[in-house]
Enzyme design. Structure first.
Site, mmCIF file in Angstrom:
data_model
loop_
_atom_site.group_PDB
_atom_site.id
_atom_site.type_symbol
_atom_site.label_atom_id
_atom_site.label_comp_id
_atom_site.label_asym_id
_atom_site.label_seq_id
_atom_site.Cartn_x
_atom_site.Cartn_y
_atom_site.Cartn_z
ATOM 1 N N GLU A 166 0.865 -1.181 0.000
ATOM 2 C CA GLU A 166 0.000 0.000 0.000
ATOM 3 C C GLU A 166 0.893 1.219 0.000
ATOM 4 O OE1 GLU A 166 -2.972 0.152 3.111
ATOM 5 O OE2 GLU A 166 -2.854 2.338 3.196
ATOM 6 N N GLU A 171 -2.364 11.634 3.831
ATOM 7 C CA GLU A 171 -3.303 11.198 4.851
ATOM 8 C C GLU A 171 -3.350 12.267 5.937
ATOM 9 O OE1 GLU A 171 -4.603 6.872 6.519
ATOM 10 O OE2 GLU A 171 -2.483 7.250 6.145
#
Length: 289
Positions: A166, A171
């Site tokens: 990933e 974020e």
């Protein structure tokens, strides 16, 4: 992270280390591995014209030739205990207007959830192996919001998460305003075993101003940047897929989650909603051969 699900099961929205919650405002942490045995002398460059992009210039819903939707609230809130239901092409939750993508989380009940939002995916419509991946965005304000721009493997070549990897390009959690994060996850390096590879930095007015987030992904490394300043570096050690599953195609995800094990760690401010994640563009620049 409590729930680890296979990508074939539409696994978690983001899988960032719980230990990051203790980071102090205004600091930057670099935990990426600096050792590489894979052609570290090669100087990689990228094309200057995007090979794939969405400038979000067409009013209405997002371009269906580039984007699909993850729908629902599956697997214990997408494996993260999130509180939103992701809708399918609902203009209340996603719109392109004035040259910008708007993803809006609303405080409304749907299918047993108290919030609705959107998660866009480019899987099958934009899948990439290596390149420069760039997004220009403004994150929402408000405790309980959890926006992300990230990448997952298209075919899960090495198995379910975290075996196939990933990449988190951006974020943010609303209780830690102006702190942004870049991470990767692999079988050898992920938070569940305390070996996460991540970096974070406090930036100026992440919600009021657009900032540019990018990763440069080559056979030798993944490097992360905020406003063209390198923040993160993760090297290919040459030890195989457990450390480096990044030799397969990945696709984009753009979403705004509500609550969850990280986004809701300090509760949810009901006054934060509606909350909107605004994206100016996403672009892919090919690695030069």
């Amino acid at each position: 992270m409590k729930n680890i699900l296979s990508n074939t099961l539409l696994y978690p929205a983001t899988l960032l280390c719980a230990t990051l919650f203790a980071c102090q405002s205004g600091t930057t942490e670099q935990t990426a591995n600096e050792t590489s045995t894979v052609d570290s002398t090669t100087s990689y460059t990228f094309n200057t014209t995007p090979s794939w992009s969405d400038e979000f210039d067409q009013e209405g819903l997002p371009d269906t030739s580039k984007w699909s939707y993850d729908v629902g609230s599956k697997y214990d809130g997408w494996g993260n205990q999130e509180l939103q239901y992701y809708t399918d092409a609902d203009p209340k939750n996603v719109q392109v207007k004035d040259g910008l993508l708007h993803i809006t989380a609303l405080a409304e009940q749907k299918e047993g959830k108290d919030y609705t939002s959107t998660r866009l995916v480019s899987k099958g419509k934009g899948d990439f192996l290596y390149g420069r991946f760039e997004v220009r965005a403004k994150v929402p304000k408000g405790r309980g919001t959890w926006p992300a721009v990230w990448m997952l493997p298209t075919e899960d070549k090495y198995g379910g998460w975290p075996e196939s990897g990933e990449i988190d390009i951006l974020e943010h959690v609303g209780f830690d305003q102006d702190m942004v994060h870049i991470s990767v996850h692999t079988k050898d390096y992920h938070h569940s075993i305390g070996t996460q590879k991540t970096a974070f930095k406090k930036i100026d007015d992440a919600s009021g101003q657009f900032h540019t987030y990018r990763i440069d992904w080559t056979p030798a490394s993944i490097k992360g940047f905020v406003d063209n300043v390198e923040l993160f570096s993760f090297a290919n050690e040459g030890t195989g897929s457990k450390a480096w599953p990044f030799d397969q195609k990945f696709h984009w995800l753009v979403n705004l989650a509500v609550g969850g094990f990280w986004g809701g760690e300090k509760g949810i401010d009901p006054k934060a909603f509606p909350a909107t994640f605004v994206v100016d563009y996403v672009r892919v620049y090919d690695l030069k051969k």
